[in-house]
Design a protein around this motif. Structure first.
Motif, PDB file in Angstrom:
ATOM      1  N   ALA A 243       0.874  -1.169   0.000  1.00 26.08           N
ATOM      2  CA  ALA A 243       0.000   0.000   0.000  1.00 26.08           C
ATOM      3  C   ALA A 243       0.909   1.216   0.000  1.00 26.08           C
ATOM      4  CB  ALA A 243      -0.897  -0.011   1.232  1.00 26.08           C
ATOM      5  N   VAL A 244       0.554   2.228  -0.780  1.00 24.90           N
ATOM      6  CA  VAL A 244       1.483   3.331  -1.038  1.00 24.90           C
ATOM      7  C   VAL A 244       0.905   4.648  -0.548  1.00 24.90           C
ATOM      8  CG1 VAL A 244       2.728   4.626  -2.828  1.00 24.90           C
ATOM      9  CG2 VAL A 244       2.431   2.147  -3.051  1.00 24.90           C
ATOM     10  N   VAL A 245       1.744   5.424   0.139  1.00 19.68           N
ATOM     11  CA  VAL A 245       1.444   6.827   0.431  1.00 19.68           C
ATOM     12  C   VAL A 245       2.411   7.662  -0.384  1.00 19.68           C
ATOM     13  CG1 VAL A 245       1.350   8.651   2.167  1.00 19.68           C
ATOM     14  CG2 VAL A 245       0.659   6.329   2.772  1.00 19.68           C
ATOM     15  N   ALA A 246       1.886   8.466  -1.302  1.00 19.98           N
ATOM     16  CA  ALA A 246       2.710   9.376  -2.100  1.00 19.98           C
ATOM     17  C   ALA A 246       2.708  10.735  -1.417  1.00 19.98           C
ATOM     18  CB  ALA A 246       2.164   9.475  -3.517  1.00 19.98           C
ATOM     19  N   ILE A 247       3.872  11.179  -0.944  1.00 19.35           N
ATOM     20  CA  ILE A 247       3.990  12.454  -0.234  1.00 19.35           C
ATOM     21  C   ILE A 247       4.337  13.518  -1.270  1.00 19.35           C
ATOM     22  CG2 ILE A 247       5.206  13.677   1.623  1.00 19.35           C
ATOM     23  CD1 ILE A 247       5.772  10.805   2.788  1.00 19.35           C
ATOM     24  N   HIS A 248       3.305  14.205  -1.745  1.00 18.19           N
ATOM     25  CA  HIS A 248       3.415  15.115  -2.885  1.00 18.19           C
ATOM     26  C   HIS A 248       3.886  16.482  -2.417  1.00 18.19           C
ATOM     27  CE1 HIS A 248       1.292  17.001  -6.636  1.00 18.19           C
ATOM     28  NE2 HIS A 248       2.606  17.106  -6.669  1.00 18.19           N
ATOM     29  N   THR A 249       5.200  16.653  -2.343  1.00 20.26           N
ATOM     30  CA  THR A 249       5.796  17.942  -2.017  1.00 20.26           C
ATOM     31  C   THR A 249       6.176  18.653  -3.315  1.00 20.26           C
ATOM     32  OG1 THR A 249       7.897  16.754  -1.729  1.00 20.26           O
ATOM     33  CG2 THR A 249       6.617  17.233   0.254  1.00 20.26           C
ATOM     34  N   ASP A 250       6.751  19.857  -3.194  1.00 18.88           N
ATOM     35  CA  ASP A 250       6.982  20.702  -4.368  1.00 18.88           C
ATOM     36  C   ASP A 250       7.848  20.036  -5.430  1.00 18.88           C
ATOM     37  OD1 ASP A 250       5.748  22.359  -2.542  1.00 18.88           O
ATOM     38  OD2 ASP A 250       6.932  24.114  -3.050  1.00 18.88           O
ATOM     39  N   SER A 251       8.841  19.244  -5.030  1.00 18.02           N
ATOM     40  CA  SER A 251       9.759  18.653  -6.008  1.00 18.02           C
ATOM     41  C   SER A 251       9.352  17.247  -6.447  1.00 18.02           C
ATOM     42  CB  SER A 251      11.184  18.614  -5.430  1.00 18.02           C
ATOM     43  OG  SER A 251      11.256  17.699  -4.333  1.00 18.02           O
ATOM     44  N   TYR A 252       8.247  16.733  -5.904  1.00 18.44           N
ATOM     45  CA  TYR A 252       7.895  15.327  -6.133  1.00 18.44           C
ATOM     46  C   TYR A 252       7.738  15.001  -7.618  1.00 18.44           C
ATOM     47  CZ  TYR A 252       5.541  10.830  -5.508  1.00 18.44           C
ATOM     48  OH  TYR A 252       5.210   9.496  -5.564  1.00 18.44           O
ATOM     49  N   SER A 253       6.940  15.771  -8.341  1.00 19.59           N
ATOM     50  CA  SER A 253       6.642  15.444  -9.733  1.00 19.59           C
ATOM     51  C   SER A 253       7.853  15.572 -10.642  1.00 19.59           C
ATOM     52  CB  SER A 253       5.519  16.347 -10.261  1.00 19.59           C
ATOM     53  OG  SER A 253       4.324  16.130  -9.558  1.00 19.59           O
ATOM     54  N   SER A 254       8.861  16.300 -10.205  1.00 20.50           N
ATOM     55  CA  SER A 254      10.052  16.487 -11.037  1.00 20.50           C
ATOM     56  C   SER A 254      11.062  15.359 -10.883  1.00 20.50           C
ATOM     57  CB  SER A 254      10.730  17.820 -10.687  1.00 20.50           C
ATOM     58  OG  SER A 254      11.273  17.776  -9.366  1.00 20.50           O
ATOM     59  N   ARG A 255      10.842  14.454  -9.947  1.00 18.23           N
ATOM     60  CA  ARG A 255      11.807  13.388  -9.683  1.00 18.23           C
ATOM     61  C   ARG A 255      11.420  12.122 -10.438  1.00 18.23           C
ATOM     62  NH1 ARG A 255      15.612  16.126  -8.979  1.00 18.23           N
ATOM     63  NH2 ARG A 255      16.709  14.157  -8.575  1.00 18.23           N
ATOM     64  N   GLU A 256      12.336  11.599 -11.214  1.00 18.39           N
ATOM     65  CA  GLU A 256      12.053  10.441 -12.058  1.00 18.39           C
ATOM     66  C   GLU A 256      11.561   9.246 -11.249  1.00 18.39           C
ATOM     67  OE1 GLU A 256      14.365   7.185 -14.910  1.00 18.39           O
ATOM     68  OE2 GLU A 256      15.464   8.889 -14.071  1.00 18.39           O
ATOM     69  N   TRP A 257      12.216   8.951 -10.122  1.00 18.36           N
ATOM     70  CA  TRP A 257      11.837   7.751  -9.382  1.00 18.36           C
ATOM     71  C   TRP A 257      10.493   7.916  -8.692  1.00 18.36           C
ATOM     72  CZ3 TRP A 257      12.747   2.860  -9.494  1.00 18.36           C
ATOM     73  CH2 TRP A 257      13.907   2.408 -10.124  1.00 18.36           C
ATOM     74  N   CYS A 258      10.151   9.132  -8.292  1.00 12.16           N
ATOM     75  CA  CYS A 258       8.820   9.356  -7.722  1.00 12.16           C
ATOM     76  C   CYS A 258       7.753   9.069  -8.769  1.00 12.16           C
ATOM     77  CB  CYS A 258       8.701  10.793  -7.218  1.00 12.16           C
ATOM     78  SG  CYS A 258       9.729  11.171  -5.775  1.00 12.16           S
ATOM     79  N   ALA A 275      -0.774  12.288  -0.281  1.00 14.37           N
ATOM     80  CA  ALA A 275      -0.745  13.343   0.735  1.00 14.37           C
ATOM     81  C   ALA A 275      -0.290  14.619   0.050  1.00 14.37           C
ATOM     82  CB  ALA A 275       0.200  12.962   1.874  1.00 14.37           C
ATOM     83  N   ASN A 276      -1.202  15.555  -0.143  1.00 13.13           N
ATOM     84  CA  ASN A 276      -0.894  16.810  -0.831  1.00 13.13           C
ATOM     85  C   ASN A 276      -0.186  17.738   0.142  1.00 13.13           C
ATOM     86  OD1 ASN A 276      -0.861  19.333  -2.024  1.00 13.13           O
ATOM     87  ND2 ASN A 276      -2.936  19.197  -2.828  1.00 13.13           N
ATOM     88  N   CYS A 277       1.143  17.799   0.042  1.00 14.81           N
ATOM     89  CA  CYS A 277       1.960  18.594   0.950  1.00 14.81           C
ATOM     90  C   CYS A 277       2.684  19.709   0.206  1.00 14.81           C
ATOM     91  CB  CYS A 277       2.972  17.694   1.668  1.00 14.81           C
ATOM     92  SG  CYS A 277       2.251  16.330   2.592  1.00 14.81           S
ATOM     93  N   ILE A 278       2.077  20.213  -0.863  1.00 15.32           N
ATOM     94  CA  ILE A 278       2.706  21.270  -1.641  1.00 15.32           C
ATOM     95  C   ILE A 278       2.776  22.549  -0.810  1.00 15.32           C
ATOM     96  CG2 ILE A 278       2.446  22.755  -3.680  1.00 15.32           C
ATOM     97  CD1 ILE A 278       1.216  20.376  -5.114  1.00 15.32           C
ATOM     98  N   SER A 279       3.968  23.151  -0.792  1.00 18.51           N
ATOM     99  CA  SER A 279       4.177  24.367  -0.023  1.00 18.51           C
ATOM    100  C   SER A 279       3.941  25.607  -0.871  1.00 18.51           C
ATOM    101  CB  SER A 279       5.599  24.390   0.547  1.00 18.51           C
ATOM    102  OG  SER A 279       5.856  25.595   1.226  1.00 18.51           O
ATOM    103  N   GLU A 280       4.521  25.641  -2.074  1.00 20.54           N
ATOM    104  CA  GLU A 280       4.394  26.797  -2.959  1.00 20.54           C
ATOM    105  C   GLU A 280       3.674  26.422  -4.252  1.00 20.54           C
ATOM    106  OE1 GLU A 280       5.127  29.846  -2.189  1.00 20.54           O
ATOM    107  OE2 GLU A 280       6.012  29.387  -0.244  1.00 20.54           O
ATOM    108  N   LEU A 281       4.298  25.568  -5.067  1.00 22.21           N
ATOM    109  CA  LEU A 281       3.684  25.168  -6.334  1.00 22.21           C
ATOM    110  C   LEU A 281       4.362  23.927  -6.871  1.00 22.21           C
ATOM    111  CD1 LEU A 281       5.765  26.036  -8.895  1.00 22.21           C
ATOM    112  CD2 LEU A 281       5.052  28.307  -8.167  1.00 22.21           C
ATOM    113  N   ASP A 282       3.654  23.267  -7.781  1.00 17.63           N
ATOM    114  CA  ASP A 282       4.188  22.133  -8.529  1.00 17.63           C
ATOM    115  C   ASP A 282       4.186  22.558  -9.993  1.00 17.63           C
ATOM    116  OD1 ASP A 282       4.778  19.789  -9.812  1.00 17.63           O
ATOM    117  OD2 ASP A 282       3.317  18.562  -8.735  1.00 17.63           O
ATOM    118  N   GLU A 283       5.382  22.688 -10.583  1.00 22.43           N
ATOM    119  CA  GLU A 283       5.491  23.235 -11.933  1.00 22.43           C
ATOM    120  C   GLU A 283       4.797  22.368 -12.978  1.00 22.43           C
ATOM    121  OE1 GLU A 283       6.445  26.024 -12.895  1.00 22.43           O
ATOM    122  OE2 GLU A 283       7.796  26.866 -11.386  1.00 22.43           O
ATOM    123  N   ARG A 284       4.802  21.051 -12.778  1.00 17.56           N
ATOM    124  CA  ARG A 284       4.170  20.158 -13.745  1.00 17.56           C
ATOM    125  C   ARG A 284       3.501  19.022 -12.987  1.00 17.56           C
ATOM    126  NH1 ARG A 284       5.442  15.275 -16.178  1.00 17.56           N
ATOM    127  NH2 ARG A 284       4.524  14.941 -18.245  1.00 17.56           N
TER     128      ARG A 284
END
Length: 397
Positions: A243-258, A275-284
């Motif tokens: 079972a997976v918890v994805a901790i979606h911080t600002d750099s998450y989507s930019s990381r290949e392994w994430c 878990a939506n933990c964005i502090s400022e923004l997610d560029e993509r």
């Protein structure tokens, strides 16, 4: 194979409280509101979890209606135990009778006392109680958090019960003690970016709370990759059974392994919470993080960790409910694939159909919208999409 009765609800939850317990009805309604919501109603073909109250005494008997454990595949009996109940000898007899009957009924039936007050432990029951009274005494929880904790503890107990029952459905020839040898911990994978200050810190907080929670460390295993093993092979194999918890911080989507971790979780249809933990923004924003529960958490605040864990428990329980249900009705049709949530295009990447028969994907209710079905038809003509109820109605079971 177990002969299913499709008119019978799969899991029924009974909530019992003494009529003189003034807060009993309110607490029972909170529990019913949680376990009766759409998530559970739809996962098992529209029947989901039935929640039934037992409080008022029958005239002339002094105790509530009996419970017929044969009316469902599995039964959980929640007892809100406090001084009024403990001091009523007629109710004590009623509860001890239920305890004996549940023992006779076997694997799919359990009593779960909740000690609202310490006096609630004086019912003469052998079942271990959840200690609401101690949670209040530690002073660390307000009423809302107490409700979240109780729901989480009960959800965890239901997961344990259904994990055992699922193994029984798979191996009905084995007795209860033998089945214990086949029960492994539920694996938890914390997917996070190490390239911002929040990802690893939040992952560690979730891990610590899972390990400190009542019994969770004996049921869940939070994943570590042993030194010396090939990272990508171990990681991808672990994702397929976690079972997976994805901790979606600002750099998450930019990381290949994430991104790979999300794709593998989706391909393998494992329980997944974002878990939506964005502090400022997610560029993509990563497109494959949809179609799953999303819990908002301010990365600078830690008080939502318990909500994330509660939602993860919901998804694990939903997964067990789904697997038990399809185990009861699976007809071994090779062209039918069962998926535990509404299918999306990425679902096609994780499914392999034989060359014979029309490919069919069966998923929990409700049916997909017309625009979603049209998109599947454009991408994969000929594949049938059926909700569980639709599939049963066609007589395929």
């Amino acid at each position: 194979m177990h002969e299913p009765n499709l008119a019978k609800p799969f899991l029924v939850v009974y909530i019992i409280w003494h009529p003189d317990f003034t807060d009993g009805a309110e607490l029972a309604e909170i529990l019913r509101g949680h376990f009766r919501r759409e998530l559970y109603q739809n996962v098992a073909g529209g029947t989901g979890l039935s929640v039934i109250f037992r409080s008022e005494s029958l005239p002339g008997t002094g105790k509530p209606l009996p419970i017929n454990f044969s009316e469902s595949e599995a039964t959980a009996v929640l007892i809100l135990a406090e001084s009024c109940m403990a001091n009523d000898p007629v109710w004590g007899i009623y509860l001890r009778e239920l305890s004996t009957q549940s023992e006779i009924a076997g694997l799919g039936t359990h009593l779960f006392p909740v000690a609202i007050e310490a006096e609630g432990l004086n019912l003469g029951l052998e079942e271990q109680a959840l200690r609401w009274d101690q949670w209040i005494q530690d002073g660390s929880s307000n009423t809302a958090n107490l409700h979240i904790r109780l729901i989480s503890e009960l959800t965890y107990e239901f997961c344990r019960m259904l994990r055992h029952y699922l193994e029984h459905l798979k191996q009905p020839e084995k007795d209860e003690d033998e089945l214990l040898n086949y029960l492994r911990k539920v694996q938890i994978f914390l997917s996070h970016s190490k390239h911002d200050e929040d990802g690893e810190r939040i992952a560690r907080l979730i891990r610590d709370q899972l390990h400190s929670g009542h019994g969770l460390s004996s049921f869940f295993d939070v994943h570590d990759i042993p030194a010396g093993l090939r990272f990508h092979k171990v990681l991808l194999k672990q994702l397929a059974q976690s079972a997976v918890v994805a901790i979606h911080t600002d750099s998450y989507s930019s990381r290949e392994w994430c991104r790979r971790e999300i794709i593998e979780a989706k391909r393998n249809s494992v329980p997944l919470v974002v878990a939506n933990c964005i502090s400022e923004l997610d560029e993509r924003g990563f497109p494959y993080m949809g179609n799953v529960p999303i819990v908002r958490m301010d990365p600078r605040q830690d008080e939502r960790i318990n909500v994330i864990i509660a939602r993860l428990l919901d998804e694990v329980l939903k997964d067990f409910l789904w697997r038990c249900r399809i185990q009861l009705v699976n007809t071994e049709q090779s062209a039918v694939q069962f998926v535990p949530r509404a299918p999306e295009l990425i679902s096609l990447a994780g499914l392999k159909f034989p060359d014979v028969g029309q490919p069919t994907i069966v998923y929990p209710d409700p049916p997909l919208s017309a625009e979603e079905e049209r998109l599947f038809e454009e991408i994969k003509p000929g594949i049938r999409l059926r909700s569980f109820t639709e599939w049963l109605a066609e007589g395929t079971s």
